[in-house]
Design an enzyme around this catalytic site. Structure first.
Site, PDB file in Angstrom:
ATOM      1  N   TYR A 189      -6.542   7.796  -1.755  1.00  0.00           N
ATOM      2  CA  TYR A 189      -6.736   6.354  -1.916  1.00  0.00           C
ATOM      3  C   TYR A 189      -5.853   5.643  -0.910  1.00  0.00           C
ATOM      4  O   TYR A 189      -4.662   5.961  -0.803  1.00  0.00           O
ATOM      5  CB  TYR A 189      -6.363   5.940  -3.342  1.00  0.00           C
ATOM      6  CG  TYR A 189      -6.474   4.453  -3.592  1.00  0.00           C
ATOM      7  CD1 TYR A 189      -5.332   3.663  -3.766  1.00  0.00           C
ATOM      8  CD2 TYR A 189      -7.719   3.818  -3.661  1.00  0.00           C
ATOM      9  CE1 TYR A 189      -5.429   2.306  -3.996  1.00  0.00           C
ATOM     10  CE2 TYR A 189      -7.824   2.449  -3.893  1.00  0.00           C
ATOM     11  CZ  TYR A 189      -6.672   1.698  -4.062  1.00  0.00           C
ATOM     12  OH  TYR A 189      -6.767   0.351  -4.288  1.00  0.00           O
ATOM     13  N   ASP A 230      -0.681   7.899   5.671  1.00  0.00           N
ATOM     14  CA  ASP A 230      -0.566   6.800   4.714  1.00  0.00           C
ATOM     15  C   ASP A 230       0.638   7.129   3.814  1.00  0.00           C
ATOM     16  O   ASP A 230       0.504   7.873   2.841  1.00  0.00           O
ATOM     17  CB  ASP A 230      -1.858   6.659   3.897  1.00  0.00           C
ATOM     18  CG  ASP A 230      -1.720   5.584   2.832  1.00  0.00           C
ATOM     19  OD1 ASP A 230      -2.733   5.269   2.175  1.00  0.00           O
ATOM     20  OD2 ASP A 230      -0.585   5.075   2.632  1.00  0.00           O
ATOM     21  N   LYS A 262       5.239  -0.857  -0.599  1.00  0.00           N
ATOM     22  CA  LYS A 262       5.954  -0.627  -1.854  1.00  0.00           C
ATOM     23  C   LYS A 262       7.481  -0.759  -1.723  1.00  0.00           C
ATOM     24  O   LYS A 262       8.007  -1.874  -1.769  1.00  0.00           O
ATOM     25  CB  LYS A 262       5.528   0.729  -2.442  1.00  0.00           C
ATOM     26  CG  LYS A 262       4.019   0.736  -2.825  1.00  0.00           C
ATOM     27  CD  LYS A 262       3.587   1.989  -3.506  1.00  0.00           C
ATOM     28  CE  LYS A 262       2.084   2.127  -3.591  1.00  0.00           C
ATOM     29  NZ  LYS A 262       1.481   1.545  -4.793  1.00  0.00           N
TER      30      LYS A 262
HETATM   31  P1  KE4 Z   1      -1.728  -1.913  -2.137  1.00  0.00           P
HETATM   32  O1  KE4 Z   1      -2.808  -2.617  -1.348  1.00  0.00           O
HETATM   33  O2  KE4 Z   1      -2.103  -1.749  -3.601  1.00  0.00           O
HETATM   34  O3  KE4 Z   1      -0.344  -2.559  -1.940  1.00  0.00           O
HETATM   35  O4  KE4 Z   1      -1.563  -0.452  -1.548  1.00  0.00           O
HETATM   36  C1  KE4 Z   1      -2.700   0.354  -1.456  1.00  0.00           C
HETATM   37  C2  KE4 Z   1      -2.294   1.820  -1.357  1.00  0.00           C
HETATM   38  C3  KE4 Z   1      -2.358   2.441  -0.125  1.00  0.00           C
HETATM   39  N1  KE4 Z   1      -2.015   3.748   0.014  1.00  0.00           N
HETATM   40  C4  KE4 Z   1      -1.596   4.468  -1.051  1.00  0.00           C
HETATM   41  C5  KE4 Z   1      -1.215   5.906  -0.855  1.00  0.00           C
HETATM   42  C6  KE4 Z   1      -1.504   3.882  -2.334  1.00  0.00           C
HETATM   43  O5  KE4 Z   1      -1.090   4.624  -3.389  1.00  0.00           O
HETATM   44  C7  KE4 Z   1      -1.856   2.531  -2.495  1.00  0.00           C
HETATM   45  C8  KE4 Z   1      -1.809   1.830  -3.832  1.00  0.00           C
HETATM   46  N2  KE4 Z   1      -1.344   2.591  -4.931  1.00  0.00           N
HETATM   47  C9  KE4 Z   1      -1.919   2.249  -6.223  1.00  0.00           C
HETATM   48  C10 KE4 Z   1      -1.396   3.231  -7.276  1.00  0.00           C
HETATM   49  N3  KE4 Z   1      -1.636   4.573  -6.964  1.00  0.00           N
HETATM   50  C11 KE4 Z   1      -1.622   0.839  -6.599  1.00  0.00           C
HETATM   51  C12 KE4 Z   1      -1.864   0.504  -8.054  1.00  0.00           C
HETATM   52  C13 KE4 Z   1      -2.982  -0.485  -8.198  1.00  0.00           C
HETATM   53  O6  KE4 Z   1      -4.013  -0.347  -7.494  1.00  0.00           O
HETATM   54  O7  KE4 Z   1      -2.836  -1.395  -9.076  1.00  0.00           O
END
Ligand code: KE4
Length: 427
Positions: free
Chosen positions: A144, A239, A267
């Site tokens: 993801y 990533d 994060k």
């Molecule tokens: P954001 O756009 O949510 O800040 O980041 C996206 C993203 C990109 N790459 C990786 C490896 C990620 O894990 C994420 C987002 N992580 C999720 C939880 N696994 C966010 C939680 C959510 O979607 O509410």
């Protein structure tokens, strides 16, 4: 009427927001029940509006490596807040943040700040296409990378949790430019690049996939990704939105000694405020506007509050170096859970690296997306509910990864182990 309980807040929020939430995984759809609403967060705990205190293993999905509401981050924020909330101009905080990132992640010679992990990965993909003149992007099933159109193909996290890894609304034409491969499969990788390498702009990967259970790469796999991309002139994009500064100061690329061409970050570098970043070799990053032809922009990119909180978060990592202790806690938790499961003949896997771990009900270790699809998510949901009823908050999805923080005490850990072991009895 003031909404004061999780129940009446959720009733109201469902009238106002799709599913009552601003991010799907928070809706508890795959674990049952309704989400609690958080009043405040301190250290290793969340306090709900209903007055319950929970030991937190979500850590706001990764940023809270120091625990919540850390005094040093609060102090940095207060100081920045005195000067205003946003300038829309270059500011000293951005320069310091860029220096800190470059110092801790040496593959990043230049960096661009953005406002989420999604923006970071989206910009990495556009940059790879812009600087190679190629269109295809390789990603891995179950990984993801945020809700980027071209990457929401066989995606993990919330997309997988709700059983539609391929989101609606993605035109066939977009998906066609994305090649999806099985993770940990060297043959599929070689064959694809042999056949189509000259079309491939870049390969994006969570080097430790953590959105379709925590999956650790087989020996030599990340090195293989690096070699194949080098041989075919494709960019290797790590990533590290989740793993950056989490598994080591310099992320997986430091732990494994693999240098990607581009890295997506997020994060932890925001200290809990909205943030993302992309970085890499200067000659690639200089393709970004205004230096080069690849456009990317953001009203709040480099926001002084997010920068100040993130700088404090990185400063704390260097000052306290929590990594060894976090790994010790993670190993203790893993050992206790495996012993308890084995004594009951329960098929439980607990992959763990440092402060990241997953609890996976599966006969075999999960090494790819196909295997992740077969895990017993119901058993996880039962354990999730038992834990929540006993003051322990796990991620509300069998596919998400748990996070320890530097604020978790040995006492918190022992209570968590007792609760989870008890929960395994009732699974
Ligand atoms: P954001 O756009 O949510 O800040 O980041 C996206 C993203 C990109 N790459 C990786 C490896 C990620 O894990 C994420 C987002 N992580 C999720 C939880 N696994 C966010 C939680 C959510 O979607 O509410």
């Amino acid at each position: 009427m003031k909404y004061t309980t999780s129940e009446n807040l959720f009733k109201k929020s469902k009238e106002l927001m799709p599913g009552g939430v601003n991010s799907p995984v928070r809706a508890f759809r795959s674990v049952g029940g309704s989400p609690f609403f958080t009043e405040r967060a301190d250290g290793a705990t969340l306090t709900t509006v209903d007055g319950e205190t929970l030991i937190d293993y979500v850590g706001t999905w990764g940023p809270a490596i120091h625990g919540h509401n850390h005094p040093a981050i609060k102090a940095a924020l207060s100081e920045a807040l005195e000067k205003g909330t946003s300038f829309g101009t270059p500011n000293p905080y951005e320069v310091e943040m860029a220096e800190r990132i470059r110092e801790m992640v040496p593959s990043v010679q230049k960096v661009r700040m953005v406002n989420s992990g999604t923006e970071a990965t989206m910009a990495c993909v556009r940059l790879a296409r812009g600087c190679t003149g190629r269109d295809k992007i390789v990603k891995f099933a179950g990984c993801y990378h945020g809700h980027v159109d071209s990457l929401l193909v066989k995606a993990g996290s919330g997309a997988l949790t709700f059983g539609h890894p391929d989101s609606a609304g993605i035109p066939e034409g977009f998906a066609r430019e994305t090649i999806v491969l099985p993770f940990n499969d060297m043959e599929a990788l070689e064959e694809t690049f042999k056949a189509r390498g000259e079309e491939i702009a870049g390969l994006i990967v969570e080097p430790y996939p953590a959105n379709n259970c925590l999956i650790l790469p087989v020996e030599g796999y990340l090195r293989k990704l690096r070699d194949v991309c080098t041989r075919h002139g494709s960019l290797l994009i790590f990533d590290e939105v989740m793993t950056g500064f989490r598994v080591a100061p310099g992320g997986v690329q430091e732990k494994e000694g693999i240098i990607p061409d581009l890295t997506a970050l997020g994060k932890i570098i925001g200290g809990g405020l909205p943030v993302g970043a992309l970085g890499g070799k200067a000659e690639i990053m200089d393709y970004l506007a205004p230096e080069g032809p690849v456009y990317q922009a953001g009203t709040l990119s480099g926001n002084p509050l997010a920068m100040a909180a993130g700088i404090a978060s990185l400063w704390l990592l260097k000052k306290e170096n929590p990594y060894q202790r976090l790994d010790r806690l993670g190993q203790k938790l893993r050992k206790s859970l495996l012993e308890a499961a084995q004594s009951r003949g329960l098929p439980l896997q607990v992959p763990q690296t440092g402060s990241m771990f997953s609890m996976i009900f599966s006969e075999e270790p999960v090494t790819n997306f196909e295997q992740a699809l077969k895990i017993d998510a119901q058993k996880f949901a039962n354990l999730f509910r038992h834990a929540l009823q006993n003051g322990v908050y796990l991620p509300p999805s069998a596919y998400e990864t748990c996070f320890l923080s530097a604020a978790h005490t040995d006492k918190d850990l022992q209570k968590t182990i007792d609760v989870l072991v008890e929960g395994l009895k009732a699974i």
